[in-house]
Design a protein around this motif. Sequence first.
Motif, mmCIF file in Angstrom:
data_model
loop_
_atom_site.group_PDB
_atom_site.id
_atom_site.type_symbol
_atom_site.label_atom_id
_atom_site.label_comp_id
_atom_site.label_asym_id
_atom_site.label_seq_id
_atom_site.Cartn_x
_atom_site.Cartn_y
_atom_site.Cartn_z
ATOM 1 N N ALA A 284 -23.584 -3.291 37.957
ATOM 2 C CA ALA A 284 -22.953 -2.022 37.562
ATOM 3 C C ALA A 284 -22.745 -1.664 36.113
ATOM 4 N N ILE A 285 -22.621 -2.612 35.314
ATOM 5 C CA ILE A 285 -22.630 -2.488 33.886
ATOM 6 C C ILE A 285 -24.116 -2.248 33.524
ATOM 7 N N LEU B 89 -17.307 7.596 30.368
ATOM 8 C CA LEU B 89 -17.278 6.651 31.651
ATOM 9 C C LEU B 89 -16.625 6.907 32.896
ATOM 10 N N LEU B 90 -15.442 7.600 32.814
ATOM 11 C CA LEU B 90 -14.455 7.819 33.783
ATOM 12 C C LEU B 90 -15.719 8.576 35.076
ATOM 13 N N HIS B 91 -16.427 9.119 34.654
ATOM 14 C CA HIS B 91 -17.496 10.059 35.499
ATOM 15 C C HIS B 91 -18.646 9.237 35.930
ATOM 16 N N ALA B 92 -18.971 8.199 35.060
ATOM 17 C CA ALA B 92 -20.209 7.358 35.112
ATOM 18 C C ALA B 92 -20.099 6.172 36.157
ATOM 19 N N LEU B 93 -18.861 5.743 36.406
ATOM 20 C CA LEU B 93 -18.598 4.528 36.987
ATOM 21 C C LEU B 93 -17.180 4.589 37.714
ATOM 22 N N PRO B 94 -17.009 4.150 39.104
ATOM 23 C CA PRO B 94 -15.926 4.157 39.606
ATOM 24 C C PRO B 94 -14.756 3.364 39.098
ATOM 25 N N ALA B 95 -13.518 3.468 39.496
ATOM 26 C CA ALA B 95 -12.417 2.396 38.891
ATOM 27 C C ALA B 95 -12.705 1.063 39.401
ATOM 28 N N GLY B 96 -12.692 0.101 38.350
ATOM 29 C CA GLY B 96 -12.790 -1.283 38.993
ATOM 30 C C GLY B 96 -13.435 -2.199 37.718
ATOM 31 N N ALA B 97 -13.615 -3.451 37.877
ATOM 32 C CA ALA B 97 -13.708 -4.281 37.081
ATOM 33 C C ALA B 97 -14.886 -4.064 35.804
ATOM 34 N N ALA B 98 -15.970 -3.313 36.434
ATOM 35 C CA ALA B 98 -17.241 -3.191 35.323
ATOM 36 C C ALA B 98 -16.714 -2.211 34.335
ATOM 37 N N ARG B 99 -15.945 -1.139 35.030
ATOM 38 C CA ARG B 99 -15.574 0.182 33.965
ATOM 39 C C ARG B 99 -14.655 -0.239 33.159
ATOM 40 N N ALA C 96 4.170 7.116 45.924
ATOM 41 C CA ALA C 96 5.513 7.745 45.513
ATOM 42 C C ALA C 96 6.546 8.137 46.912
ATOM 43 N N ARG C 97 6.096 8.153 48.031
ATOM 44 C CA ARG C 97 6.780 8.109 49.166
ATOM 45 C C ARG C 97 7.360 6.904 49.903
ATOM 46 N N ARG C 98 6.631 5.825 49.246
ATOM 47 C CA ARG C 98 6.623 4.739 50.071
ATOM 48 C C ARG C 98 7.267 3.446 49.210
ATOM 49 N N TYR C 99 7.042 3.651 47.743
ATOM 50 C CA TYR C 99 7.484 2.671 46.976
ATOM 51 C C TYR C 99 8.241 3.310 45.990
ATOM 52 N N GLN C 100 9.173 2.366 45.163
ATOM 53 C CA GLN C 100 9.919 2.700 44.155
ATOM 54 C C GLN C 100 9.472 2.297 42.760
ATOM 55 N N VAL C 101 8.194 1.219 42.665
ATOM 56 C CA VAL C 101 7.703 0.777 41.490
ATOM 57 C C VAL C 101 6.265 0.812 41.696
ATOM 58 N N VAL C 102 5.293 0.848 40.933
ATOM 59 C CA VAL C 102 3.884 0.803 40.806
ATOM 60 C C VAL C 102 3.533 -0.269 39.955
ATOM 61 N N ASN C 103 2.492 -0.994 40.513
ATOM 62 C CA ASN C 103 1.949 -2.333 39.459
ATOM 63 C C ASN C 103 0.577 -1.693 38.926
ATOM 64 N N VAL C 104 0.540 -1.312 37.761
ATOM 65 C CA VAL C 104 -0.744 -0.775 36.898
ATOM 66 C C VAL C 104 -1.456 -2.035 36.372
ATOM 67 N N LYS C 105 -2.807 -2.172 36.909
ATOM 68 C CA LYS C 105 -3.792 -3.364 36.268
ATOM 69 C C LYS C 105 -4.639 -2.673 35.901
ATOM 70 N N LEU C 106 -5.400 -2.890 34.650
ATOM 71 C CA LEU C 106 -6.385 -2.480 34.012
ATOM 72 C C LEU C 106 -7.834 -2.719 35.139
ATOM 73 N N ASP C 107 -7.825 -3.661 35.910
ATOM 74 C CA ASP C 107 -8.925 -4.054 36.615
ATOM 75 C C ASP C 107 -9.028 -3.136 37.917
#
Length: 329
Positions: free
Chosen positions: A62-63, A79-89, A237-248
């Motif tokens: 992908a890179i 890059l936000l438009h050139a690649l989907p979310a994930g490790a490569a981006r 947001a309707r199901r959870y109280q906290v979110v785990n944000v990871k760069l990958d």
Amino acid sequence: MLRTLRQQHDRFPLNAPFRIARGVKMAADVVTVTIAEGEVIGRGEAVPYPRYGESVASALAAIEEVRALVEQGASREALLHALPAGAARNALDCALWDLEARLSGRDVAEMIGRSPLMPVATALTIAIDTPAAMADAAGAAGDVPLLKVKVDALDPRAQILAVRTAAPGPALIVDPNESWNRDLVEEIQETLVEARVALLEQPVPAGDDAWLEGFAPAVPICADESIHVLEDLRAVARRYQVVNVKLDKAGGLTAALDVAREARALGLGLMTGCMVSSSLSIAPALHLAAMSDFVDLDGPLWLQTDRPGGISEAGGFIHPPAAGFWGTR
């Protein structure tokens, strides 16, 4: 000035088996990206994750697909438009942050309008084992602020209570990694209260969590596998109280900051997490950690050898990398 992009697979053996409900890891396999502009070099790292259909080979491919775009000067926003979310981006995005910081003579903290990084309390992970072995690991961690207890569906009550008995002081995060079902979540609420658990992380599979909309948990539940990008947040947001944000998962610091800010706007608690990785993955995540309620960035502590100049840990607190390691002058 044109850029030069390089990517490679790096492997870091672990100092102990890392067991979660999904399997056992003996090494961290990462993709490392360098982007050079003249004599100035920016670096980024990502961890392709099979749970999300990724591999080292697919990330490298992908890179390679966006090499020309990057070498011709593409921005992080492009890059936000050139690649989907994930490790490569993620690897590319973080390398561009580092490059921009070095070219501009500013720290990344300054670029995003935040104070310089300070030490932050991180969860130290207790991997799945027998309750007795997990108690030993928890006791050996000492007087730290936060422990993360990996469990499965076999005997989580015994695992949780063993850790709490051995470590009465720290806050606890319990992480089943999607291995529970609704019945078990409902049955174990009393145990979570008894053990003074602060957070239950992604107990059920991401595709089987709609029922959480009507559930009143005894302790907050954090979305991990259920949250990747901005578009996921409304349902989460309707199901959870906290979110785990990871760069990958988010596909880089640029997108992760947007997810974190929107999560706050929706009234959600915020956690910053990581994969098992080197400090090159953790350095950018520290900028999310500075705005989070819970931090789980102990990935490099599982490595036999980290990258030189990386993070250090003392008493359950992560200290930022050495000056110049990533995103700093």
